[in-house]
Write a protein that holds these residues in place. Structure first.
Motif, PDB file in Angstrom:
ATOM      1  N   ASP A 137      31.621   8.053 -10.058  1.00  0.00           N
ATOM      2  CA  ASP A 137      30.502   8.646 -10.796  1.00  0.00           C
ATOM      3  C   ASP A 137      29.433   7.630 -11.198  1.00  0.00           C
ATOM      4  O   ASP A 137      28.479   7.965 -11.886  1.00  0.00           O
ATOM      5  CB  ASP A 137      31.016   9.374 -12.036  1.00  0.00           C
ATOM      6  CG  ASP A 137      31.704   8.439 -13.028  1.00  0.00           C
ATOM      7  OD1 ASP A 137      32.227   7.375 -12.590  1.00  0.00           O
ATOM      8  OD2 ASP A 137      31.717   8.757 -14.223  1.00  0.00           O
ATOM      9  N   ILE A 138      29.564   6.393 -10.753  1.00  0.00           N
ATOM     10  CA  ILE A 138      28.630   5.328 -11.104  1.00  0.00           C
ATOM     11  C   ILE A 138      27.604   5.163  -9.985  1.00  0.00           C
ATOM     12  O   ILE A 138      27.953   5.119  -8.807  1.00  0.00           O
ATOM     13  CB  ILE A 138      29.397   4.000 -11.325  1.00  0.00           C
ATOM     14  CG1 ILE A 138      30.397   4.134 -12.482  1.00  0.00           C
ATOM     15  CG2 ILE A 138      28.450   2.826 -11.543  1.00  0.00           C
ATOM     16  CD1 ILE A 138      29.773   4.466 -13.805  1.00  0.00           C
ATOM     17  N   LYS A 139      26.321   5.069 -10.360  1.00  0.00           N
ATOM     18  CA  LYS A 139      25.273   4.807  -9.372  1.00  0.00           C
ATOM     19  C   LYS A 139      25.374   3.351  -8.924  1.00  0.00           C
ATOM     20  O   LYS A 139      25.621   2.457  -9.740  1.00  0.00           O
ATOM     21  CB  LYS A 139      23.897   5.077  -9.967  1.00  0.00           C
ATOM     22  CG  LYS A 139      23.672   6.538 -10.270  1.00  0.00           C
ATOM     23  CD  LYS A 139      22.296   6.766 -10.863  1.00  0.00           C
ATOM     24  CE  LYS A 139      22.127   8.234 -11.187  1.00  0.00           C
ATOM     25  NZ  LYS A 139      20.835   8.525 -11.781  1.00  0.00           N
ATOM     26  N   LEU A 140      25.175   3.128  -7.631  1.00  0.00           N
ATOM     27  CA  LEU A 140      25.328   1.782  -7.063  1.00  0.00           C
ATOM     28  C   LEU A 140      23.999   1.266  -6.551  1.00  0.00           C
ATOM     29  O   LEU A 140      23.228   2.009  -5.938  1.00  0.00           O
ATOM     30  CB  LEU A 140      26.341   1.814  -5.916  1.00  0.00           C
ATOM     31  CG  LEU A 140      27.728   2.361  -6.246  1.00  0.00           C
ATOM     32  CD1 LEU A 140      28.589   2.383  -4.990  1.00  0.00           C
ATOM     33  CD2 LEU A 140      28.389   1.553  -7.353  1.00  0.00           C
ATOM     34  N   GLY A 141      23.752  -0.010  -6.799  1.00  0.00           N
ATOM     35  CA  GLY A 141      22.524  -0.618  -6.322  1.00  0.00           C
ATOM     36  C   GLY A 141      22.743  -2.048  -5.883  1.00  0.00           C
ATOM     37  O   GLY A 141      23.778  -2.660  -6.153  1.00  0.00           O
ATOM     38  N   ILE A 142      21.763  -2.567  -5.178  1.00  0.00           N
ATOM     39  CA  ILE A 142      21.757  -3.951  -4.739  1.00  0.00           C
ATOM     40  C   ILE A 142      20.333  -4.462  -4.862  1.00  0.00           C
ATOM     41  O   ILE A 142      19.379  -3.709  -4.639  1.00  0.00           O
ATOM     42  CB  ILE A 142      22.282  -4.086  -3.289  1.00  0.00           C
ATOM     43  CG1 ILE A 142      22.181  -5.523  -2.799  1.00  0.00           C
ATOM     44  CG2 ILE A 142      21.579  -3.144  -2.355  1.00  0.00           C
ATOM     45  CD1 ILE A 142      22.761  -5.749  -1.426  1.00  0.00           C
ATOM     46  N   GLY A 143      20.192  -5.711  -5.243  1.00  0.00           N
ATOM     47  CA  GLY A 143      18.859  -6.281  -5.369  1.00  0.00           C
ATOM     48  C   GLY A 143      18.879  -7.779  -5.177  1.00  0.00           C
ATOM     49  O   GLY A 143      19.927  -8.413  -5.206  1.00  0.00           O
ATOM     50  N   GLY A 144      17.694  -8.321  -4.969  1.00  0.00           N
ATOM     51  CA  GLY A 144      17.581  -9.754  -4.808  1.00  0.00           C
ATOM     52  C   GLY A 144      16.140 -10.184  -4.695  1.00  0.00           C
ATOM     53  O   GLY A 144      15.227  -9.363  -4.576  1.00  0.00           O
ATOM     54  N   PHE A 145      15.958 -11.486  -4.735  1.00  0.00           N
ATOM     55  CA  PHE A 145      14.639 -12.105  -4.694  1.00  0.00           C
ATOM     56  C   PHE A 145      14.553 -12.987  -3.461  1.00  0.00           C
ATOM     57  O   PHE A 145      15.496 -13.707  -3.136  1.00  0.00           O
ATOM     58  CB  PHE A 145      14.452 -12.943  -5.969  1.00  0.00           C
ATOM     59  CG  PHE A 145      13.135 -13.653  -6.030  1.00  0.00           C
ATOM     60  CD1 PHE A 145      11.992 -12.978  -6.406  1.00  0.00           C
ATOM     61  CD2 PHE A 145      13.044 -14.997  -5.709  1.00  0.00           C
ATOM     62  CE1 PHE A 145      10.776 -13.630  -6.462  1.00  0.00           C
ATOM     63  CE2 PHE A 145      11.832 -15.654  -5.765  1.00  0.00           C
ATOM     64  CZ  PHE A 145      10.696 -14.968  -6.144  1.00  0.00           C
TER      65      PHE A 145
END
Length: 200
Positions: A117-125
């Motif tokens: 039930d948790i939203k998943l994300g990925i990010g970076g610079f």
């Protein structure tokens, strides 16, 4: 933690990638989202975890892994922490698909243990925005370049000051999908502000 990347490149060889320490910033409020945030070339997960801990986003769990140390072609083979190799800074530079896929698979593995039930994300610079955007293309196609299935169910991808690796291939696929009037995947959002759409 050791990971053997997907088989790509000459002769189908596999390279072992030794990932460094993963730092986790636990949510201070109700856990609603988990984001894997990737550090830049020569950096580590610890430096970003200290910064992310100060953001007023109490419902996000931040996972900050550390990339393997590898020789960087752009640096004349000098080793640095990096998610993939960089040969040159140009639009026509070849992409290190094996390194990108190993990084995308590592991120997917980190997200695989999160509750459903948790939203998943990925990010970076910078180069890690490139890794994030590459993961997004794997998510859209539900597979890696080598055909292995991509299992993470991403809700958000953040790419700050980066580029899209394998852009010619992605451009071709998007043009092909557009010509077929195929809908874009409804769960994928490319955002330029940190998770403002989550409302948390």
């Amino acid at each position: 933690m050791s990971f053997t990347g997907p088989s790509i490149g000459s002769g189908g060889r596999r390279e072992a990638h030794e990932f460094g320490r993963t730092h986790v910033v636990r949510p201070k409020g109700r856990h609603q989202a988990t984001v894997v945030w990737l550090h830049g070339l020569g950096d580590n997960g610890s430096s970003w975890s200290h910064l992310l801990e100060t953001l007023p986003l109490p419902n996000i769990k931040w996972i900050c892994p550390t990339a393997p140390t590898r020789p960087i072609t752009l640096f004349g083979g000098f080793p640095a922490t990096a998610w993939f190799d960089v040969g040159e800074l140009s639009e026509d530079a070849p992409d290190d698909v094996e390194g990108l896929e190993a990084a995308a698979a590592h991120v997917a593995n980190l997200l695989s243990i999160e509750p459903a039930d948790i939203k998943l994300g990925i990010g970076g610079f910078s180069m890690d925005a490139a890794t994030s955007l590459y993961s997004a293309t794997c998510f859209i196609h539900r597979k890696y370049e080598n055909g292995d299935l991509y299992h993470a169910n991403l809700s958000a991808v953040v790419g700050l000051s980066g580029w899209l690796p394998c852009s010619k291939l992605v451009s071709y696929v998007c043009t092909f999908a557009y010509n077929l009037s195929a809908p874009l995947h409804p769960q994928l959002y490319l955002v330029y502000k940190l998770f403002s759409f989550l409302g948390i």
